[in-house]
Scaffold this motif. Sequence first.
Motif, PDB file in Angstrom:
ATOM      1  N   ASP A 106      24.784 -22.564 -35.723  1.00  0.00           N
ATOM      2  CA  ASP A 106      23.439 -23.131 -35.670  1.00  0.00           C
ATOM      3  C   ASP A 106      23.305 -24.104 -36.828  1.00  0.00           C
ATOM      4  O   ASP A 106      22.973 -23.722 -37.946  1.00  0.00           O
ATOM      5  N   GLY A 107      23.594 -25.388 -36.554  1.00  0.00           N
ATOM      6  CA  GLY A 107      23.594 -26.378 -37.626  1.00  0.00           C
ATOM      7  C   GLY A 107      24.694 -26.090 -38.626  1.00  0.00           C
ATOM      8  O   GLY A 107      25.845 -25.862 -38.248  1.00  0.00           O
ATOM      9  N   GLU A 108      24.351 -26.009 -39.911  1.00  0.00           N
ATOM     10  CA  GLU A 108      25.335 -25.702 -40.944  1.00  0.00           C
ATOM     11  C   GLU A 108      25.570 -24.206 -41.084  1.00  0.00           C
ATOM     12  O   GLU A 108      26.499 -23.780 -41.763  1.00  0.00           O
ATOM     13  N   GLY A 109      24.720 -23.412 -40.448  1.00  0.00           N
ATOM     14  CA  GLY A 109      24.839 -21.962 -40.548  1.00  0.00           C
ATOM     15  C   GLY A 109      25.080 -21.306 -39.211  1.00  0.00           C
ATOM     16  O   GLY A 109      25.735 -21.876 -38.323  1.00  0.00           O
ATOM     17  N   TYR A 110      24.507 -20.119 -39.037  1.00  0.00           N
ATOM     18  CA  TYR A 110      24.728 -19.337 -37.828  1.00  0.00           C
ATOM     19  C   TYR A 110      23.449 -18.591 -37.449  1.00  0.00           C
ATOM     20  O   TYR A 110      22.493 -18.500 -38.228  1.00  0.00           O
ATOM     21  N   ARG A 111      23.462 -18.033 -36.248  1.00  0.00           N
ATOM     22  CA  ARG A 111      22.419 -17.124 -35.793  1.00  0.00           C
ATOM     23  C   ARG A 111      23.091 -15.807 -35.416  1.00  0.00           C
ATOM     24  O   ARG A 111      24.125 -15.798 -34.742  1.00  0.00           O
ATOM     25  N   LEU A 112      22.491 -14.708 -35.816  1.00  0.00           N
ATOM     26  CA  LEU A 112      23.053 -13.388 -35.575  1.00  0.00           C
ATOM     27  C   LEU A 112      22.167 -12.602 -34.618  1.00  0.00           C
ATOM     28  O   LEU A 112      20.950 -12.507 -34.813  1.00  0.00           O
ATOM     29  N   ASN A 113      22.786 -12.031 -33.586  1.00  0.00           N
ATOM     30  CA  ASN A 113      22.071 -11.201 -32.614  1.00  0.00           C
ATOM     31  C   ASN A 113      22.886  -9.942 -32.335  1.00  0.00           C
ATOM     32  O   ASN A 113      24.121  -9.955 -32.370  1.00  0.00           O
ATOM     33  N   GLY A 114      22.181  -8.868 -32.034  1.00  0.00           N
ATOM     34  CA  GLY A 114      22.856  -7.636 -31.655  1.00  0.00           C
ATOM     35  C   GLY A 114      22.309  -6.418 -32.385  1.00  0.00           C
ATOM     36  O   GLY A 114      21.280  -6.474 -33.064  1.00  0.00           O
ATOM     37  N   LEU A 115      23.018  -5.308 -32.233  1.00  0.00           N
ATOM     38  CA  LEU A 115      22.605  -4.026 -32.797  1.00  0.00           C
ATOM     39  C   LEU A 115      23.803  -3.374 -33.466  1.00  0.00           C
ATOM     40  O   LEU A 115      24.911  -3.398 -32.936  1.00  0.00           O
ATOM     41  N   LYS A 116      23.576  -2.785 -34.635  1.00  0.00           N
ATOM     42  CA  LYS A 116      24.629  -2.060 -35.340  1.00  0.00           C
ATOM     43  C   LYS A 116      24.115  -0.682 -35.731  1.00  0.00           C
ATOM     44  O   LYS A 116      23.106  -0.553 -36.420  1.00  0.00           O
ATOM     45  N   ARG A 117      24.803   0.366 -35.250  1.00  0.00           N
ATOM     46  CA  ARG A 117      24.449   1.728 -35.638  1.00  0.00           C
ATOM     47  C   ARG A 117      25.180   2.127 -36.923  1.00  0.00           C
ATOM     48  O   ARG A 117      26.031   1.410 -37.417  1.00  0.00           O
ATOM     49  N   PHE A 118      24.812   3.283 -37.457  1.00  0.00           N
ATOM     50  CA  PHE A 118      25.475   3.861 -38.636  1.00  0.00           C
ATOM     51  C   PHE A 118      25.574   2.861 -39.788  1.00  0.00           C
ATOM     52  O   PHE A 118      26.635   2.682 -40.377  1.00  0.00           O
ATOM     53  N   SER A 119      24.466   2.218 -40.092  1.00  0.00           N
ATOM     54  CA  SER A 119      24.446   1.203 -41.154  1.00  0.00           C
ATOM     55  C   SER A 119      23.986   1.854 -42.459  1.00  0.00           C
ATOM     56  O   SER A 119      22.811   1.790 -42.838  1.00  0.00           O
ATOM     57  N   THR A 120      24.928   2.478 -43.149  1.00  0.00           N
ATOM     58  CA  THR A 120      24.601   3.254 -44.348  1.00  0.00           C
ATOM     59  C   THR A 120      23.936   2.398 -45.421  1.00  0.00           C
ATOM     60  O   THR A 120      24.403   1.308 -45.749  1.00  0.00           O
ATOM     61  N   GLY A 121      22.849   2.934 -45.950  1.00  0.00           N
ATOM     62  CA  GLY A 121      22.133   2.268 -47.024  1.00  0.00           C
ATOM     63  C   GLY A 121      21.184   1.184 -46.577  1.00  0.00           C
ATOM     64  O   GLY A 121      20.397   0.666 -47.373  1.00  0.00           O
ATOM     65  N   SER A 122      21.223   0.831 -45.296  1.00  0.00           N
ATOM     66  CA  SER A 122      20.396  -0.287 -44.823  1.00  0.00           C
ATOM     67  C   SER A 122      18.913   0.009 -44.971  1.00  0.00           C
ATOM     68  O   SER A 122      18.129  -0.905 -45.231  1.00  0.00           O
ATOM     69  N   GLY A 123      18.525   1.267 -44.817  1.00  0.00           N
ATOM     70  CA  GLY A 123      17.112   1.605 -44.861  1.00  0.00           C
ATOM     71  C   GLY A 123      16.511   1.584 -46.244  1.00  0.00           C
ATOM     72  O   GLY A 123      15.286   1.653 -46.384  1.00  0.00           O
ATOM     73  N   VAL A 124      17.350   1.476 -47.276  1.00  0.00           N
ATOM     74  CA  VAL A 124      16.829   1.522 -48.638  1.00  0.00           C
ATOM     75  C   VAL A 124      17.395   0.397 -49.516  1.00  0.00           C
ATOM     76  O   VAL A 124      16.893   0.148 -50.607  1.00  0.00           O
ATOM     77  N   GLY A 125      18.426  -0.293 -49.049  1.00  0.00           N
ATOM     78  CA  GLY A 125      19.043  -1.337 -49.858  1.00  0.00           C
ATOM     79  C   GLY A 125      18.257  -2.638 -49.849  1.00  0.00           C
ATOM     80  O   GLY A 125      17.509  -2.922 -48.912  1.00  0.00           O
ATOM     81  N   GLU A 126      18.445  -3.405 -50.892  1.00  0.00           N
ATOM     82  CA  GLU A 126      17.829  -4.739 -50.937  1.00  0.00           C
ATOM     83  C   GLU A 126      18.575  -5.718 -50.043  1.00  0.00           C
ATOM     84  O   GLU A 126      17.988  -6.654 -49.500  1.00  0.00           O
ATOM     85  N   VAL A 127      19.891  -5.493 -49.906  1.00  0.00           N
ATOM     86  CA  VAL A 127      20.714  -6.379 -49.080  1.00  0.00           C
ATOM     87  C   VAL A 127      21.650  -5.546 -48.206  1.00  0.00           C
ATOM     88  O   VAL A 127      21.908  -4.374 -48.487  1.00  0.00           O
ATOM     89  N   ILE A 128      22.146  -6.188 -47.146  1.00  0.00           N
ATOM     90  CA  ILE A 128      23.109  -5.576 -46.242  1.00  0.00           C
ATOM     91  C   ILE A 128      24.289  -6.528 -46.099  1.00  0.00           C
ATOM     92  O   ILE A 128      24.101  -7.723 -45.848  1.00  0.00           O
ATOM     93  N   ILE A 129      25.503  -5.990 -46.263  1.00  0.00           N
ATOM     94  CA  ILE A 129      26.684  -6.794 -45.979  1.00  0.00           C
ATOM     95  C   ILE A 129      27.042  -6.581 -44.513  1.00  0.00           C
ATOM     96  O   ILE A 129      27.045  -5.454 -44.011  1.00  0.00           O
ATOM     97  N   VAL A 130      27.297  -7.688 -43.820  1.00  0.00           N
ATOM     98  CA  VAL A 130      27.543  -7.668 -42.383  1.00  0.00           C
ATOM     99  C   VAL A 130      28.896  -8.320 -42.103  1.00  0.00           C
ATOM    100  O   VAL A 130      29.245  -9.335 -42.710  1.00  0.00           O
ATOM    101  N   ASN A 131      29.661  -7.740 -41.187  1.00  0.00           N
ATOM    102  CA  ASN A 131      30.865  -8.375 -40.657  1.00  0.00           C
ATOM    103  C   ASN A 131      30.614  -8.723 -39.199  1.00  0.00           C
ATOM    104  O   ASN A 131      30.173  -7.860 -38.434  1.00  0.00           O
ATOM    105  N   ALA A 132      30.867  -9.964 -38.804  1.00  0.00           N
ATOM    106  CA  ALA A 132      30.650 -10.355 -37.419  1.00  0.00           C
ATOM    107  C   ALA A 132      31.640 -11.448 -37.035  1.00  0.00           C
ATOM    108  O   ALA A 132      32.058 -12.267 -37.865  1.00  0.00           O
TER     109      ALA A 132
END
Length: 408
Positions: free
Chosen positions: A148-174
């Motif tokens: 999407d231009g110089e970047g990207y757009r991310l869509n989908g669902l990821k289960r078992f995302s440890t720390g996501s509910g309390v972290g300031e950031v999430i590292i994603v692999n896609a």
Amino acid sequence: MIAQPQTLRRTPWTSQADEAEISHWSTIAQSVAETLAANALERDRANATPRAEAELLRSSGLLNLLVPAEFGGGGGHFESAFHTVRILATADGSISQLLAYHYFNQAGIGFYAAPANQATWWRRTVEGGWLWGDSVNPVDPTLVLTEDGEGYRLNGLKRFSTGSGVGEVIIVNAVIDGGANHGKVLAFVLDTGREGLELLGDWDHLGQRLTASGSVKYTDVAVHPQDILGEVTDEPIASLLTPGVQLGFGNFYLGVAQGALAKGRELLLARKNAWFLSDAESYAHDVIFQRTIGELKARTAAVEALAEKLNRRFDTEVARSHELTAQQRGEYAIAIAELKVVATETGIEVANRIYEVTGASSTANSVGLDLFWRNVRTHTLHDPVDYKKIEVGAHFLHGELQPLSLYT
């Protein structure tokens, strides 16, 4: 004579932890563990998002243990981090897991980012006080990353995302879908308030209840160039991150076993009288119970000895940086698989059989001895330990190394 340009180190960790460093972080971890132990059962039953626990990790300084000192971090080594994970697991398996995952999510800066870009990331994580969650579950490949231009757009669902509910950031692999970079896997970092990023908060399991491991839904989430750590490749030093995660698991299971043993000892010593067929003055003096707890203690000590050896070796392998070979990386991964096997089986056995010495009264809900078993039983299902046994056997028999994956 013209000087040849030197290759920049991929990772910032170049040496070993000394005794003073390990003692420093172990003391802090022990203090945090004591705080967590005071109400571990009550917090587990409340099953609330662990915001207070995350703040405890932050205020203690443990979140930035691995961050180089020049960027405001603790300047510690992985050996100290593994010690910390193990100590916390003796008191609270959930928060131990939360911290272990944070360490390797955050360490992605050193494994994925180009050396020239790492300083910015280290400063951002320190200044933001970031706890790093993740969204990389490899058996749930539902994320679609499109240009999407110089970047990207991310869509989908990821289960078992440890720390996501309390972290300031999430590292994603896609994986990139379409365009000139089709098929490449990117590691990138998103703040949890990003538009289109939805934390579902659906983690409700037998154990590890306070790991904030719910699903994350992505709907046209913008991924900017400055969010990208780097490409996920099969470079030996970059892919060393995965065995490191497995080593963290081994230390976590060991810590749970040690915690169950300590709690079991406390309960056994408090038991009055003895079994009516015994000549011993108390249960703790009965050789039947001494034999059982001695067996469990010995097995746990053996796992600890192996863990200590491999924990220290991790810093040695990381220090090789870009000079680490695929063979060296593969052989070390097999050694970690050996720990994974015995730590898994010992953790489950100790958390289960400790009841044999603590008696029927220890099954009371008010005692909470079940917390150790529920936690280790839940997390040891992360990936089948039988496959680790096969990896070890195939290497021992034929010298085979496993193909790279997010489990090996």
